[in-house]
Scaffold this motif. Sequence first.
Motif, PDB file in Angstrom:
ATOM      1  N   ALA A 216       0.829  -1.211   0.000  1.00 22.60           N
ATOM      2  CA  ALA A 216       0.000   0.000   0.000  1.00 22.60           C
ATOM      3  C   ALA A 216       0.858   1.253   0.000  1.00 22.60           C
ATOM      4  CB  ALA A 216      -0.932  -0.014   1.209  1.00 22.60           C
ATOM      5  N   TRP A 217       1.936   1.240   0.790  1.00 26.93           N
ATOM      6  CA  TRP A 217       2.820   2.411   0.869  1.00 26.93           C
ATOM      7  C   TRP A 217       3.523   2.646  -0.470  1.00 26.93           C
ATOM      8  CZ3 TRP A 217       8.130   2.776   0.195  1.00 26.93           C
ATOM      9  CH2 TRP A 217       8.691   4.009   0.509  1.00 26.93           C
ATOM     10  N   ALA A 218       3.995   1.575  -1.132  1.00 26.11           N
ATOM     11  CA  ALA A 218       4.691   1.710  -2.417  1.00 26.11           C
ATOM     12  C   ALA A 218       3.770   2.276  -3.496  1.00 26.11           C
ATOM     13  CB  ALA A 218       5.248   0.360  -2.852  1.00 26.11           C
ATOM     14  N   ALA A 219       2.496   1.898  -3.457  1.00 25.38           N
ATOM     15  CA  ALA A 219       1.530   2.450  -4.414  1.00 25.38           C
ATOM     16  C   ALA A 219       1.346   3.948  -4.195  1.00 25.38           C
ATOM     17  CB  ALA A 219       0.197   1.727  -4.277  1.00 25.38           C
ATOM     18  N   PHE A 220       1.346   4.371  -2.923  1.00 22.63           N
ATOM     19  CA  PHE A 220       1.135   5.787  -2.593  1.00 22.63           C
ATOM     20  C   PHE A 220       2.396   6.619  -2.791  1.00 22.63           C
ATOM     21  CE2 PHE A 220       1.706   9.079   0.686  1.00 22.63           C
ATOM     22  CZ  PHE A 220       0.679   9.941   0.356  1.00 22.63           C
ATOM     23  N   ALA A 221       3.518   6.164  -2.250  1.00 27.59           N
ATOM     24  CA  ALA A 221       4.735   6.977  -2.221  1.00 27.59           C
ATOM     25  C   ALA A 221       5.556   6.864  -3.500  1.00 27.59           C
ATOM     26  CB  ALA A 221       5.591   6.585  -1.020  1.00 27.59           C
ATOM     27  N   LEU A 222       5.519   5.696  -4.155  1.00 30.67           N
ATOM     28  CA  LEU A 222       6.379   5.461  -5.315  1.00 30.67           C
ATOM     29  C   LEU A 222       5.597   5.205  -6.600  1.00 30.67           C
ATOM     30  CD1 LEU A 222       8.893   3.004  -3.572  1.00 30.67           C
ATOM     31  CD2 LEU A 222       9.129   5.484  -3.829  1.00 30.67           C
ATOM     32  N   SER A 223       4.265   5.207  -6.513  1.00 32.14           N
ATOM     33  CA  SER A 223       3.393   4.909  -7.658  1.00 32.14           C
ATOM     34  C   SER A 223       3.703   3.532  -8.261  1.00 32.14           C
ATOM     35  CB  SER A 223       3.524   6.006  -8.733  1.00 32.14           C
ATOM     36  OG  SER A 223       3.169   7.262  -8.202  1.00 32.14           O
ATOM     37  N   PHE A 224       4.011   2.565  -7.393  1.00 32.09           N
ATOM     38  CA  PHE A 224       4.344   1.217  -7.827  1.00 32.09           C
ATOM     39  C   PHE A 224       3.085   0.374  -7.990  1.00 32.09           C
ATOM     40  CE2 PHE A 224       9.024   0.245  -6.511  1.00 32.09           C
ATOM     41  CZ  PHE A 224       9.461   1.222  -7.401  1.00 32.09           C
ATOM     42  N   GLY A 225       3.077  -0.455  -9.045  1.00 28.68           N
ATOM     43  CA  GLY A 225       2.046  -1.473  -9.173  1.00 28.68           C
ATOM     44  C   GLY A 225       2.405  -2.688  -8.329  1.00 28.68           C
ATOM     45  N   LEU A 226       1.554  -3.697  -8.360  1.00 27.76           N
ATOM     46  CA  LEU A 226       1.766  -4.881  -7.529  1.00 27.76           C
ATOM     47  C   LEU A 226       3.060  -5.604  -7.890  1.00 27.76           C
ATOM     48  CD1 LEU A 226       0.491  -6.661  -5.316  1.00 27.76           C
ATOM     49  CD2 LEU A 226      -0.604  -7.985  -7.141  1.00 27.76           C
ATOM     50  N   ASP A 227       3.413  -5.645  -9.195  1.00 29.41           N
ATOM     51  CA  ASP A 227       4.612  -6.377  -9.620  1.00 29.41           C
ATOM     52  C   ASP A 227       5.883  -5.785  -9.012  1.00 29.41           C
ATOM     53  OD1 ASP A 227       4.105  -4.094 -11.128  1.00 29.41           O
ATOM     54  OD2 ASP A 227       5.033  -4.881 -12.947  1.00 29.41           O
ATOM     55  N   LYS A 228       5.995  -4.446  -8.966  1.00 27.72           N
ATOM     56  CA  LYS A 228       7.184  -3.804  -8.399  1.00 27.72           C
ATOM     57  C   LYS A 228       7.135  -3.770  -6.871  1.00 27.72           C
ATOM     58  CE  LYS A 228       8.163  -0.854 -12.405  1.00 27.72           C
ATOM     59  NZ  LYS A 228       8.282   0.540 -12.896  1.00 27.72           N
ATOM     60  N   ALA A 229       5.947  -3.591  -6.321  1.00 28.55           N
ATOM     61  CA  ALA A 229       5.808  -3.518  -4.863  1.00 28.55           C
ATOM     62  C   ALA A 229       6.204  -4.841  -4.208  1.00 28.55           C
ATOM     63  CB  ALA A 229       4.376  -3.150  -4.488  1.00 28.55           C
ATOM     64  N   THR A 230       5.875  -5.968  -4.853  1.00 27.82           N
ATOM     65  CA  THR A 230       6.235  -7.261  -4.283  1.00 27.82           C
ATOM     66  C   THR A 230       7.756  -7.459  -4.246  1.00 27.82           C
ATOM     67  OG1 THR A 230       5.883  -8.254  -6.469  1.00 27.82           O
ATOM     68  CG2 THR A 230       4.093  -8.430  -4.873  1.00 27.82           C
ATOM     69  N   MET A 231       8.465  -6.827  -5.164  1.00 32.32           N
ATOM     70  CA  MET A 231       9.930  -6.902  -5.143  1.00 32.32           C
ATOM     71  C   MET A 231      10.490  -6.200  -3.908  1.00 32.32           C
ATOM     72  SD  MET A 231      11.039  -6.481  -9.141  1.00 32.32           S
ATOM     73  CE  MET A 231      10.333  -7.534 -10.403  1.00 32.32           C
ATOM     74  N   LEU A 232       9.819  -5.132  -3.481  1.00 28.34           N
ATOM     75  CA  LEU A 232      10.238  -4.453  -2.250  1.00 28.34           C
ATOM     76  C   LEU A 232      10.007  -5.352  -1.033  1.00 28.34           C
ATOM     77  CD1 LEU A 232       9.043  -0.734  -2.651  1.00 28.34           C
ATOM     78  CD2 LEU A 232      11.385  -1.618  -2.734  1.00 28.34           C
ATOM     79  N   THR A 233       8.880  -6.064  -1.012  1.00 27.55           N
ATOM     80  CA  THR A 233       8.624  -6.966   0.123  1.00 27.55           C
ATOM     81  C   THR A 233       9.662  -8.090   0.158  1.00 27.55           C
ATOM     82  OG1 THR A 233       7.110  -8.471  -1.053  1.00 27.55           O
ATOM     83  CG2 THR A 233       6.147  -6.510  -0.063  1.00 27.55           C
ATOM     84  N   ALA A 234      10.164  -8.469  -1.023  1.00 27.29           N
ATOM     85  CA  ALA A 234      11.179  -9.523  -1.075  1.00 27.29           C
ATOM     86  C   ALA A 234      12.485  -9.065  -0.437  1.00 27.29           C
ATOM     87  CB  ALA A 234      11.417  -9.942  -2.523  1.00 27.29           C
ATOM     88  N   MET A 235      12.738  -7.749  -0.400  1.00 28.29           N
ATOM     89  CA  MET A 235      13.952  -7.234   0.235  1.00 28.29           C
ATOM     90  C   MET A 235      13.964  -7.540   1.732  1.00 28.29           C
ATOM     91  SD  MET A 235      15.779  -6.058  -2.175  1.00 28.29           S
ATOM     92  CE  MET A 235      17.055  -5.275  -1.190  1.00 28.29           C
TER      93      MET A 235
END
Length: 398
Positions: free
Chosen positions: A241-260
Amino acid sequence: MQQKLSNQSSVHSRGFYFFLSAQFLSALADNALLFAAIALLANMQAPEWHQPLLLQFFVISYILLAPFVGAIADAFPKSNVMFFSNTIKLIGSLAMLAGVPPLYSYGIVGIGAASYSPAKYGILTELLPPKELVAANGWVEGLTVAAIILGAIVGGIFANFSPQIAIIIISFLYLAAAICNRYIPFVPIDHKLNTKNPIYLLKDFFISLKKLWADPLGQLSLAVTTLFWGAGATLRLVVIAWAAFALSFGLDKATMLTAMVALGVAIGSVIAAKYIKMKDAVNILIIGFFMGVLVCAMIFLSSWQSAAFNLLLIGIFSGILIVPMNALLQYRGHKLIGAGHSIAVQNFSENLGILILSGAYTFMVKHSLPINGIVFIFGLFVALTMIIALIYYEDAGK
């Protein structure tokens, strides 16, 4: 397919490789399916607060079935229990594909996951001699972390393209895991159920629960691991949710952040295993405070690079904290109530933590709190809780 195991194998045996394959494929599918279900809810234009509700439908089975699944895993061949558990997961995945609401179908998968867990942990001691257990657990944990990372990435990418295609692929993963289960050697049952009375099993479970929570060090390790798993599971949804708001990320890119975060946990676990002893578990609680501070700091980040580094650090601190706490919990649990009961109590407590924290997140999303406010509240809660634990349990550590 299944052969009877006459003598214990080694980590290089064919049966152990099939066990590892089944564990990796099942864990990969579990993690990918969460993100496929999130994408499916978004496509259905379901209320946003339904997304964190997925976690609650999944973990409720762990809580309700905790008094029974350990006894069932001991009373039947564990390879068969794992096979039927993966079959239940496959049914839940196919139900989601067939149009059953994602919350209910993901709940079916949760039933399979809850029954799979004690069989997975218990079968190693039956398959392998004691001298092989450390190496075997290293393989299991390493592949589980890899499945979490790959599941988030693969699930996010395919779900962003088509949730239905993602679910079809995930269903084949469950099927492959179930097939691998059939090639794990059959181990004779050595723990018959003393009684089939569910009331007796409930009483026995809650006696164990009370005994472990009454022990100062058991209470400390349970409290921290419960917070860790509750916070970790909820953080995955918060980050999306934060990546969509702060970085305009879709689900595909946001999940890569969770993998970190998962990658950081793996690094932190290696550091902890090498440099931190179990007796130092209380002294490192301060790391949990800094973990909470890093979560709060997310509201000031505006680039994916800084976010990825921040989440990697959160994961590293988590890994350093959780390894000695898990060791302490296993030690106290084994001494006080036995390994099997300890796993059941740990599963119950940790999933209750996930239910409560994801429930709090669901409540905040439903009432339209801004995501930066949710992130700050979440991080502040972790930081303050760890400071309170450090002060309260200081004497127990001595």
